[in-house]
Motif scaffolding. Structure first.
Motif, PDB file in Angstrom:
ATOM      1  N   LYS A 651       0.818  -1.211   0.000  1.00 40.73           N
ATOM      2  CA  LYS A 651       0.000   0.000   0.000  1.00 40.73           C
ATOM      3  C   LYS A 651       0.855   1.266   0.000  1.00 40.73           C
ATOM      4  O   LYS A 651       0.493   2.255  -0.626  1.00 40.73           O
ATOM      5  N   LYS A 652       1.977   1.210   0.705  1.00 39.48           N
ATOM      6  CA  LYS A 652       2.815   2.399   0.791  1.00 39.48           C
ATOM      7  C   LYS A 652       4.236   2.011   1.168  1.00 39.48           C
ATOM      8  O   LYS A 652       4.457   1.120   1.984  1.00 39.48           O
ATOM      9  N   THR A 654       7.594   4.040   2.597  1.00 39.97           N
ATOM     10  CA  THR A 654       8.126   5.280   3.135  1.00 39.97           C
ATOM     11  C   THR A 654       9.632   5.120   3.267  1.00 39.97           C
ATOM     12  O   THR A 654      10.099   4.235   3.989  1.00 39.97           O
ATOM     13  N   PRO A 712       2.581   1.358  -5.574  1.00 34.55           N
ATOM     14  CA  PRO A 712       2.008   1.873  -4.330  1.00 34.55           C
ATOM     15  C   PRO A 712       2.316   3.359  -4.177  1.00 34.55           C
ATOM     16  O   PRO A 712       3.027   3.951  -5.004  1.00 34.55           O
ATOM     17  N   GLU A 713       1.804   3.944  -3.142  1.00 32.53           N
ATOM     18  CA  GLU A 713       2.228   5.294  -2.770  1.00 32.53           C
ATOM     19  C   GLU A 713       3.670   5.213  -2.274  1.00 32.53           C
ATOM     20  O   GLU A 713       4.048   4.288  -1.551  1.00 32.53           O
TER      21      GLU A 713
END
Length: 768
Positions: A651-652, A654, A712-713
């Protein structure tokens, strides 16, 4: 032929030791304009300018200032979309005081004067380019500014110390006088030279005085790449040129051609000749090249050739047999060489309160850059001209010479823009058929690989097998780790002894580019890392450097195991890492910077601040890629959702990275994003397999990288603290896979230890 490549290995571990010899900083007025390596040879880079240009000012081999004030920076690095040429220009312009609109870039030839100031050869890789060239290019710019200023002072009759240089102008406020760079160049007064000691004594700007570095200026290469003016290897057109298409054997390496029937090809229009390669360099085996008047006709001729082979010693090998051999080698007490040997792991493991063991594997991976492999070769008298985009001009020139049977000094490499490299174009296999075909037919020959040629004959990322045994004390603290890494050795394949490293116990040499990253910055008192050569894989699947190199697999094992240890003692995995990044001893400085990136990524991701839905989890990892001595400190938090089928959706991502000094913020962010997505692709989707000695995957229908619909983000935090500039092209590749694997475990309790992480493996681990 690789013996012609001279590399000082000690420079690799000393990125600050820039070579400031006079050959890198020749300040004076050129009599006939800019002369860039082999400029006397018609058509070579710089030759045309040299014939027409009035006297240019050449503050160093790295740039020239023309009488119209245009500053042309020569980039000795391969530019494959990472804008390194523009970056080099930005570093020069900062210290020179040039206006950005006056800056231009061009690519260097293989003239030795364009060798890397630190490495002493022309090579692009390891995320080294900015890191290792920042000081040299800065001093080149500063030397030019000083020479221009002193010349202007003499012309204007004012003290040089009172002059201000800004935007390509040299001004004296009190006298209300000013001169442009072009005016000074036209005067012919800029003739200052610098000794190496004088160059080292130049005081460079401090970061608080930067006006260009740290600014996202327009990239100089983008206009030509968008309007079609930029020339890639595949764009090369020469008078009288013909084309070659290669026919490759079903076995990746070791096959020989026993016969070639070209009767059907002779009936096709445009067919010229079928050339069986006799490659004394050992770069290729069992190849034939069909030569015709057009590429389409060459492809048809290649398809029409009937080639018979002896498959050689590797014809029956598979991925499974390579892995079996790796496990056999790891089990031997006397295998390999020690990369790290600290403390007494045997004793510490014997007294440990808890011992964990795990095996980690990665598959064969393929580069597959978008521009197919290509090279054009032309003989002009005694000189061989090779046109191609290449990441290792020094070695590639030697291979081209070996293929031609000539001395490397008679090879001129015309560097082109690269349509993707990622380590693939460190090799020169595409030059061999072009050179030998050109020699055979007496015409310039352009060879273009099909996608199938490139995938099945790639110098791939090697299949790896790693075993880690770790010991914990009664408080859950990691006190001992044995880490064995078994793989082909890509750097050994290059045949350059100085690129190998002595083992820590001085009992042999090892390929550090297969174990870098295993020498992490966690404090572990007893730590062994063993590098083991899998000779079977080394010969059957000749391996190369794929973006991120060893840290792409070593950190997969290390960061997965650290997570497993944290869970085994009931600790939060992030806090467990933070506690081990205490900066003791040799880890001082690096551990603190790595810890800071981890904290930054956790904060940006909101790690541990909220309850996630069932089937979702966050995982962390932090790495010091590429090499310990040339690290960019990088951390990742991956947020995943795992379906009951085992399918993993990211999903993400970072990512936080400490780059020291950032030259171009937008470019850094783009590089980190791209690297993270490449890491995601390797983590979940990419896998090649060996069967009957050949790579089974031949195109993107069977080798399936990340698709746009699967993105994904991605959130990126760049830490720029004014420290020495580091690299960004690769580190984020290495941190993503373990972060995803750790997130999958936190989501559904499934621990997967093999890349790529498949839905089947996750589902099986969920049931276990």
């Amino acid at each position: 032929m690789n013996s012609h490549v001279k590399i000082d290995k000690t420079r690799i571990s000393q990125p600050d030791a820039a070579d400031l010899s006079r050959r890198h900083f020749l300040v004076g007025t050129a009599a006939a304009g800019l002369a860039l390596g082999y400029s006397a040879v018609p058509g070579m880079l710089g030759a045309d300018q040299a014939l027409a240009a009035p006297a240019n000012f050449d503050p160093s081999v790295w740039y020239s200032i023309a009488p119209d004030g245009i500053v042309t920076v020569t980039c000795g690095k391969a530019d494959m979309g990472q804008h390194i040429a523009s970056t080099m220009a930005q570093i020069v312009a900062e210290e020179l005081g040039a206006n950005w609109k006056d800056m231009r870039v061009q690519l260097a030839s293989n003239d030795p004067k364009f060798n890397d100031p630190v490495l002493g050869v022309q090579i692009t890789g390891g995320s080294w380019s900015t890191m290792m060239n920042f000081e040299a290019m800065s001093r080149a710019g500063a030397a030019g500014r000083i020479a221009l200023t002193e010349a202007a002072a003499g012309i204007m009759g004012v003290p040089a110390s009172e002059l201000v240089v800004r935007d390509s102008m040299i001004a004296h406020a009190k006298a209300k006088k000013q001169m442009s760079f072009g005016d000074v160049v036209k005067s012919g007064k800029a003739t200052k030279t610098f000794t190496p000691d004088e160059l080292k004594a130049i005081k460079l700007k401090t970061p608080d005085r930067y006006t260009l570095i740290g600014v996202s200026v327009p990239q100089l290469d983008i206009p030509s790449k968008t309007n079609g003016a930029a020339k890639y290897g595949i764009d090369v057109m020469l008078p009288g040129m013909v084309y070659g298409a290669v026919v490759t054997p079903p076995v990746r390496y070791g096959a020989t051609v026993t016969s070639v029937d070209d009767s059907a090809a002779k009936k096709l229009p445009g067919f010229i000749k079928a050339v069986t390669l006799d490659d004394k360099t050992g770069t290729t085996t069992g190849w034939v090249v069909a030569v015709a008047n057009t590429y389409a006709n060459a492809r048809k001729a290649a398809d029409a050739l009937k080639v018979a082979y002896d498959g050689g010693p590797n014809a029956k090998l598979t991925s499974e047999s390579l892995l079996t051999e790796a496990k056999r080698l790891q089990a031997l007490d006397d295998s390999g060489e020690f990369f790290v040997k600290d403390g007494d792991t045997k004793a510490a493991l014997g007294t440990a309160a808890k011992v964990l063991e795990a095996e980690y594997t990665t598959s064969i991976n393929i580069h597959a850059p978008m521009e197919p492999m290509n090279a054009t070769a032309e003989f002009k008298g005694d000189i061989l001209h090779v046109y191609s985009g290449n990441q290792f001009a020094t070695r590639s020139g030697a291979i081209a010479a070996g293929a031609a049977g000539i001395d490397p000094k008679f090879v001129v490499m015309h560097q082109m823009w690269l349509g993707g490299g990622f380590g693939r174009r460190l090799d020169a296999d595409m030059m061999v058929p072009a050179v030998q075909a050109a020699k055979a037919v007496g015409k310039p020959v352009k060879v273009i690989y099909s996608r199938e040629n490139d995938m099945t004959m790639d110098f791939s990322r090697p299949l790896t097998y790693q075993k880690i045994k770790a010991g914990l004390d009664g408080d859950g603290k990691l006190i001992a780790m044995n880490h064995d890494v078994v793989s082909a050795w890509p750097t050994k394949r290059w045949g350059i002894p100085d690129f190998l490293s002595p083992s820590v116990d001085k009992k042999g040499s090892l390929d550090a580019f297969t174990v870098n990253g295993a020498d992490f910055f966690y404090t572990v008192p007893n730590h062994n890392v063993r590098a083991i050569l899998n000779e079977m894989a080394h010969t059957a699947t000749p391996s190369g450097q794929l973006r991120s190199v060893a840290p792409g697999w070593t950190f997969w094992a290390v960061e997965s195991m650290v997570d497993e240890l944290a869970h085994a003692v009931g600790r939060d995995p992030a806090q467990y890492r933070i506690d081990m990044l205490d900066g003791k001893g040799a880890n001082a400085g690096g551990a603190q910077r790595l810890r800071n990136t981890l904290l930054a990524a956790m904060g940006l991701a909101g790690y541990g601040t909220r309850q996630l839905p069932q089937g979702e989890g966050m995982g962390v990892a932090c790495v010091s890629s590429q090499e310990r001595a040339t690290a960019s400190w990088t951390a990742c938090v991956a947020h995943v959702a795992v379906a009951p089928s085992g399918e993993v959706k990211v999903k993400k991502l970072t990512v936080a990275t400490d780059v020291g000094t950032q030259v171009h913020p937008d470019n850094i962010r783009a590089q980190v994003e791209g690297a993270a997505l490449w890491g995601l692709s390797l983590a979940l989707y990419e896998k090649a397999t060996l069967k009957d000695g050949g790579i089974e995957q031949t195109n993107f229908d069977s080798y399936t990288p990340l698709r746009m619909s699967q993105l994904p983000e991605v959130a990126v935090a760049v830490i720029a603290n004014g420290e020495h500039a580091t690299g960004v092209g690769e580190p984020a590749v290495t941190v993503v896979a373990p972060a995803i694997g750790n997130a999958v475990f936190n989501a559904v309790g499934a621990r997967v230890r093999s890349l790529p992480i498949s839905a089947e493996a996750v589902k099986a681990a969920m049931k276990a």
